[in-house]
Design a protein around this motif. Structure first.
Motif, PDB file in Angstrom:
ATOM      1  N   PHE A  15       0.838  -1.194   0.000  1.00  0.00           N
ATOM      2  CA  PHE A  15       0.000   0.000   0.000  1.00  0.00           C
ATOM      3  C   PHE A  15       0.880   1.254   0.000  1.00  0.00           C
ATOM      4  O   PHE A  15       0.613   2.208  -0.730  1.00  0.00           O
ATOM      5  N   ALA A  16       1.948   1.229   0.777  1.00  0.00           N
ATOM      6  CA  ALA A  16       2.890   2.365   0.800  1.00  0.00           C
ATOM      7  C   ALA A  16       3.503   2.578  -0.576  1.00  0.00           C
ATOM      8  O   ALA A  16       3.672   3.725  -1.010  1.00  0.00           O
ATOM      9  N   GLU A  17       3.847   1.490  -1.270  1.00  0.00           N
ATOM     10  CA  GLU A  17       4.409   1.601  -2.620  1.00  0.00           C
ATOM     11  C   GLU A  17       3.410   2.222  -3.590  1.00  0.00           C
ATOM     12  O   GLU A  17       3.773   3.044  -4.432  1.00  0.00           O
ATOM     13  N   ILE A  18       2.146   1.838  -3.489  1.00  0.00           N
ATOM     14  CA  ILE A  18       1.103   2.407  -4.353  1.00  0.00           C
ATOM     15  C   ILE A  18       0.991   3.912  -4.118  1.00  0.00           C
ATOM     16  O   ILE A  18       0.937   4.696  -5.063  1.00  0.00           O
ATOM     17  N   ILE A  19       0.986   4.309  -2.862  1.00  0.00           N
ATOM     18  CA  ILE A  19       0.884   5.733  -2.523  1.00  0.00           C
ATOM     19  C   ILE A  19       2.079   6.493  -3.090  1.00  0.00           C
ATOM     20  O   ILE A  19       1.937   7.581  -3.650  1.00  0.00           O
ATOM     21  N   GLU A  20       3.261   5.895  -2.956  1.00  0.00           N
ATOM     22  CA  GLU A  20       4.490   6.551  -3.394  1.00  0.00           C
ATOM     23  C   GLU A  20       4.549   6.730  -4.915  1.00  0.00           C
ATOM     24  O   GLU A  20       4.953   7.769  -5.419  1.00  0.00           O
ATOM     25  N   ARG A  21       4.107   5.723  -5.662  1.00  0.00           N
ATOM     26  CA  ARG A  21       4.247   5.804  -7.116  1.00  0.00           C
ATOM     27  C   ARG A  21       3.010   6.339  -7.844  1.00  0.00           C
ATOM     28  O   ARG A  21       3.034   6.492  -9.059  1.00  0.00           O
ATOM     29  N   THR A  22       1.929   6.614  -7.098  1.00  0.00           N
ATOM     30  CA  THR A  22       0.693   7.089  -7.735  1.00  0.00           C
ATOM     31  C   THR A  22       0.314   8.450  -7.179  1.00  0.00           C
ATOM     32  O   THR A  22      -0.416   8.544  -6.187  1.00  0.00           O
TER      33      THR A  22
END
Length: 145
Positions: A15-22
């Motif tokens: 979820f953190a990765e999604i927030i970071e790249r989107t």
């Protein structure tokens, strides 16, 4: 009567990765007062939105910001619906939500039960809980979008 149930699990790291790249994900999915929560709480709230969609049988056209989580003064979470989510719930006869959230690294989990209460059951509930937590109604903090 139970109309629908939903459960969702979110991997907090993914979820953190999604927030970071989107860019814009947080603003698109969460209402303003949710956005300042810790990552694990955001992940649990996202799981709740997904679980609510499942309880509604995941129709096309639901708007993420038409469903959010409020906390009572004692910290207990409850689901609030407006707009497209409230309309779908009304179409199915849902007038009460049950919500539970939990998070323990690396996952966040939410479970939603969508229920229809009869008029007598609603009166009993209002005597027991005058705040009407979990009842389907518009909420004064956010407006339909």
């Amino acid at each position: 009567m139970i109309i629908g149930t939903g459960v969702d699990v979110v991997n907090i790291n993914r979820f953190a990765e999604i927030i970071e790249r989107t860019p814009g994900f947080i603003d698109r999915v969460f209402v303003e007062h949710e956005r300042d929560k810790l990552l694990r709480s955001l992940a649990a709230r996202f799981a709740a939105k997904e679980a609510a969609a499942k309880a509604l049988r995941a129709p096309a056209g639901l708007v993420w910001q038409h469903c959010w989580i409020e906390n009572d003064p004692d910290g207990a979470p409850h689901l609030v619906a407006t707009g497209t989510v409230a309309q779908r719930a009304a179409d199915l006869g849902i007038n009460r939500w049950h919500l539970t959230l939990t998070h323990d690294e690396p996952v966040a989990i939410a479970s939603v039960v969508a229920e229809h209460l009869t008029d007598d059951e609603l009166l009993t509930l209002m005597r027991l809980d005058p705040a009407g937590r979990g009842l389907l109604s518009a909420h004064p903090r956010e407006t339909d979008r």
